[in-house]
Scaffold this motif. Structure first.
Motif, mmCIF file in Angstrom:
data_model
loop_
_atom_site.group_PDB
_atom_site.id
_atom_site.type_symbol
_atom_site.label_atom_id
_atom_site.label_comp_id
_atom_site.label_asym_id
_atom_site.label_seq_id
_atom_site.Cartn_x
_atom_site.Cartn_y
_atom_site.Cartn_z
ATOM 1 N N PRO A 1 0.804 -1.224 0.000
ATOM 2 C CA PRO A 1 0.000 0.000 0.000
ATOM 3 C C PRO A 1 0.838 1.276 0.000
ATOM 4 C CG PRO A 1 0.165 -0.840 2.223
ATOM 5 C CD PRO A 1 0.943 -1.793 1.354
ATOM 6 N N SER A 2 2.160 1.130 -0.169
ATOM 7 C CA SER A 2 3.048 2.289 -0.020
ATOM 8 C C SER A 2 3.839 2.606 -1.278
ATOM 9 C CB SER A 2 4.021 2.052 1.149
ATOM 10 O OG SER A 2 3.308 1.872 2.349
ATOM 11 N N ASN A 3 3.398 2.111 -2.428
ATOM 12 C CA ASN A 3 4.072 2.480 -3.663
ATOM 13 C C ASN A 3 3.991 3.986 -3.880
ATOM 14 O OD1 ASN A 3 5.098 0.152 -5.285
ATOM 15 N ND2 ASN A 3 3.038 -0.605 -4.875
ATOM 16 N N LEU A 4 5.037 4.548 -4.469
ATOM 17 C CA LEU A 4 5.106 5.988 -4.700
ATOM 18 C C LEU A 4 4.932 6.316 -6.177
ATOM 19 C CD1 LEU A 4 8.070 7.005 -2.368
ATOM 20 C CD2 LEU A 4 5.623 7.269 -1.944
ATOM 21 N N TYR A 5 4.279 7.439 -6.439
ATOM 22 C CA TYR A 5 4.078 7.917 -7.805
ATOM 23 C C TYR A 5 4.245 9.433 -7.829
ATOM 24 C CZ TYR A 5 1.745 8.954 -12.246
ATOM 25 O OH TYR A 5 1.457 9.406 -13.511
ATOM 26 N N PHE A 6 5.189 9.899 -8.640
ATOM 27 C CA PHE A 6 5.449 11.338 -8.771
ATOM 28 C C PHE A 6 5.188 11.837 -10.183
ATOM 29 C CE2 PHE A 6 8.191 9.625 -5.445
ATOM 30 C CZ PHE A 6 7.887 10.455 -4.373
ATOM 31 N N GLY A 7 4.644 10.977 -11.041
ATOM 32 C CA GLY A 7 4.419 11.311 -12.434
ATOM 33 C C GLY A 7 5.066 10.275 -13.329
ATOM 34 N N SER A 8 4.837 10.394 -14.642
ATOM 35 C CA SER A 8 5.375 9.404 -15.578
ATOM 36 C C SER A 8 5.982 10.051 -16.814
ATOM 37 C CB SER A 8 4.268 8.432 -15.996
ATOM 38 O OG SER A 8 3.192 9.125 -16.592
ATOM 39 N N THR A 9 6.444 11.296 -16.683
ATOM 40 C CA THR A 9 7.118 11.989 -17.785
ATOM 41 C C THR A 9 8.408 12.618 -17.257
ATOM 42 O OG1 THR A 9 6.142 14.186 -17.458
ATOM 43 C CG2 THR A 9 4.846 12.566 -18.710
ATOM 44 N N GLU A 10 9.185 13.184 -18.180
ATOM 45 C CA GLU A 10 10.449 13.798 -17.761
ATOM 46 C C GLU A 10 10.237 15.043 -16.921
ATOM 47 O OE1 GLU A 10 12.202 16.321 -21.361
ATOM 48 O OE2 GLU A 10 11.628 14.299 -22.019
ATOM 49 N N GLU A 11 8.997 15.500 -16.767
ATOM 50 C CA GLU A 11 8.723 16.591 -15.835
ATOM 51 C C GLU A 11 9.060 16.207 -14.399
ATOM 52 O OE1 GLU A 11 4.729 17.904 -16.241
ATOM 53 O OE2 GLU A 11 5.001 18.746 -18.246
ATOM 54 N N THR A 12 9.138 14.900 -14.115
ATOM 55 C CA THR A 12 9.513 14.465 -12.769
ATOM 56 C C THR A 12 10.944 14.862 -12.417
ATOM 57 O OG1 THR A 12 10.141 12.281 -13.638
ATOM 58 C CG2 THR A 12 7.908 12.520 -12.764
ATOM 59 N N LEU A 13 11.743 15.254 -13.414
ATOM 60 C CA LEU A 13 13.110 15.697 -13.138
ATOM 61 C C LEU A 13 13.142 17.049 -12.431
ATOM 62 C CD1 LEU A 13 14.767 14.680 -16.526
ATOM 63 C CD2 LEU A 13 15.161 13.592 -14.304
ATOM 64 N N GLY A 14 12.010 17.735 -12.438
ATOM 65 C CA GLY A 14 11.928 19.011 -11.731
ATOM 66 C C GLY A 14 11.761 18.811 -10.237
ATOM 67 N N GLU A 15 11.510 19.904 -9.529
ATOM 68 C CA GLU A 15 11.342 19.817 -8.083
ATOM 69 C C GLU A 15 10.045 19.100 -7.723
ATOM 70 O OE1 GLU A 15 11.565 23.937 -6.787
ATOM 71 O OE2 GLU A 15 13.627 23.608 -6.106
ATOM 72 N N LEU A 16 9.990 18.598 -6.515
ATOM 73 C CA LEU A 16 8.790 17.955 -6.012
ATOM 74 C C LEU A 16 7.650 18.960 -5.920
ATOM 75 C CD1 LEU A 16 10.657 15.983 -3.260
ATOM 76 C CD2 LEU A 16 9.297 14.876 -5.032
ATOM 77 N N ARG A 17 6.460 18.577 -6.408
ATOM 78 C CA ARG A 17 5.311 19.463 -6.380
ATOM 79 C C ARG A 17 4.109 18.732 -5.826
ATOM 80 N NH1 ARG A 17 3.446 20.071 -10.975
ATOM 81 N NH2 ARG A 17 2.216 21.940 -10.594
ATOM 82 N N LEU A 18 3.237 19.463 -5.154
ATOM 83 C CA LEU A 18 2.006 18.879 -4.630
ATOM 84 C C LEU A 18 1.075 18.502 -5.781
ATOM 85 C CD1 LEU A 18 1.224 21.278 -1.650
ATOM 86 C CD2 LEU A 18 2.158 18.964 -1.527
#
Length: 474
Positions: free
Chosen positions: A138-155
């Motif tokens: 239940p703790s998998n992480l997802y921050f996006g799936s494009t190269e935009e994830t190379l930027g800073e962490l965003r809400l």
């Protein structure tokens, strides 16, 4: 799914004991028939320490990962090594190995893994592997799936162009801070504490066979895998929150997760889960002297996974992964090894499901990308995702001491490391720009050579993470 679980367990146990009996009676080969594995002979010092016969290694599974939390379970292996006069003894890590792992984590993740590995079956050029896994996380992480994830962490709720967070600590505080509920959310004030998480439930059966060509350094591998996957996000679930006015901790309902938002906006597919049927193929070049912990040699693979409705899958995609590893023993201390790895992969297919972006398939063990203990140890798992990825790892594995306790052999060492990598939306855009790096150091404990315990501390500009568990990362 229960019948598959019982069937897989019965298959492992039957195959393990059946193959063991066959190998005892049939491994009488002449030296000429083993010319295809000459290059894999262990070093004299390692060969002297190799344990004879059949033995069990069972240890409590104490592991720690920033995503799944602290884990407790059991990792057990039954090794069939044969006798020292067996012609295969100097060339294989074992004649056969049966692995059974079970673990439970403080995040409520749980996992059962069964595996049977038979290298050079009955002294032939064939190697067979069977793997079964049942897990829920239940703790998998997802921050996006494009190269935009190379930027800073965003809400997840932040509008495009808004400022981000340079450290994971600051990002974590911001996620818990109460914010105004948006359209379709469960309350007027919500938290984003669980908005980068999702739950995955998986059942998997994998069958593989490879064949040694020529002098044995080249191998062709084919396999088939069937999985059933189910996913859930945590909208409306009560979670931790912080009142922005008072700074006091409280509870609130979770807002819409990033994964759910991307699915609703058509940015990703696969959130509904389902059946995945996969054909696997690989070309492998391997001159490592001892697979679990090499001191010399080179490993290269070109691996491909194909999934299509024509073979019973609910998803269409094609994944290509190239990987090279290099090991060199250095003239320092009793056993100092320079180890390096470079990997690059791409996913083809416009509707490839999001979960296939999270790992690169390798016959030697899948690799989570990009972030976590298998790739960038200073970043969280799946921190950077896109269709194309490359990464590199460098380690110095230095043995400091060795000891025998009863009939058990132990080696103790350290392993400073450096990791690097990046992702892109198209393979044509892969370059050495916007590279993410991490570094750190680890400790290594080898038990009877084949079982390696690792303790790694990774550092990046964004985070500092500690991992421990079993096995070299490559």
């Amino acid at each position: 799914m229960i019948p598959m679980k019982y069937f897989a367990t019965l298959l492992f146990l039957t195959a393990a004991f059946g193959l063991h009996a066959q190998q005892i009676n049939t491994l009488k080969k002449t030296e000429d028939t083993l010319s295809f594995i000459r290059s894999k002979r262990m070093s004299d010092s390692d060969l002297q320490k190799k344990k004879e016969g059949t033995f069990l290694t069972g240890i409590p599974d104490f592991s720690s990962d920033p995503v799944t939390g602290f884990g407790l379970g059991l990792r057990s292996n039954i090794y069939w090594n044969g006798k020292r006069d067996n012609l295969l003894f100097p060339y294989t890590p074992y004649l056969m190995r049966f692995k059974a792992n079970a673990a439970y984590y403080t995040s409520n993740a749980r996992e059962l893994v069964l595996s049977l590995d038979v290298p050079y079956y009955k002294g032939s050029r064939w190697r067979f592997k069977v793997d079964f896994k049942a897990q829920q996380n239940p703790s998998n992480l997802y921050f996006g799936s494009t190269e935009e994830t190379l930027g800073e962490l965003r809400l997840p709720s932040a509008p495009m162009g808004s400022s981000g967070y340079g450290t994971y600590k600051a990002f974590d505080v911001a996620r818990k801070t109460l914010r105004q509920g948006q359209a379709g959310e469960a309350a007027s004030m919500v938290s984003d504490a669980l908005s980068n998480r999702f739950r995955e439930t998986e059942f998997m059966l994998n069958l593989k066979a490879d064949y040694a060509l020529g002098k044995g350094v080249w191998r062709l591998m084919g396999g088939y895998e069937i999985q059933h996957l189910a996913y859930a996000t945590f909208e409306g679930k009560e979670t931790d929150a912080v009142d922005p006015l008072t700074g006091q901790e409280t509870k609130a309902l979770n807002g819409t997760s990033l994964l759910r938002r991307d699915f609703q906006q058509g940015k990703i597919s696969g959130l509904e889960g389902g059946w995945i049927s996969i054909l696997q193929a690989a070309l492998i070049y391997d001159t490592r002297d001892f697979e679990p912990d090499p001191t010399k040699g080179f490993y290269f693979e070109a691996a491909n996974e194909y999934s299509s409705k024509y073979i019973g899958s609910q998803f269409n995609f094609n994944k290509l992964f190239l990987q090279g590893r290099y090991y060199k023993k250095l003239p320092v201390g009793p056993r100092t090894v320079f180890a390096a790895r470079f990997g690059a992969g791409n996913i083809f297919g416009k509707q490839a499901p999001f979960f296939e972006f999270q790992d690169q398939w390798s016959p030697d063990g899948s690799i989570n990308s990009l972030g976590g203990r298998q790739s960038l140890r200073g970043y969280r798992a799946n921190r950077f995702l896109a269709r194309s990825v490359w990464f590199a790892n460098f380690e110095i594995r230095a043995r400091l001491a060795e000891a025998r306790l009863g009939k058990q052999y132990f080696g103790f060492g350290i392993a400073p490391f450096f990791d690097a990598g990046t992702v892109r939306d198209r393979w044509q855009d892969i370059s050495f720009k916007n590279i993410k790096t991490s570094f750190g150091a680890g400790a290594r404990i080898s038990w009877n050579q084949s079982t390696i315990l690792f303790f790694d501390y990774g550092i990046s500009k964004e985070d500092r993470l500690f991992f421990f568990g079993i096995g070299q990362i490559f």
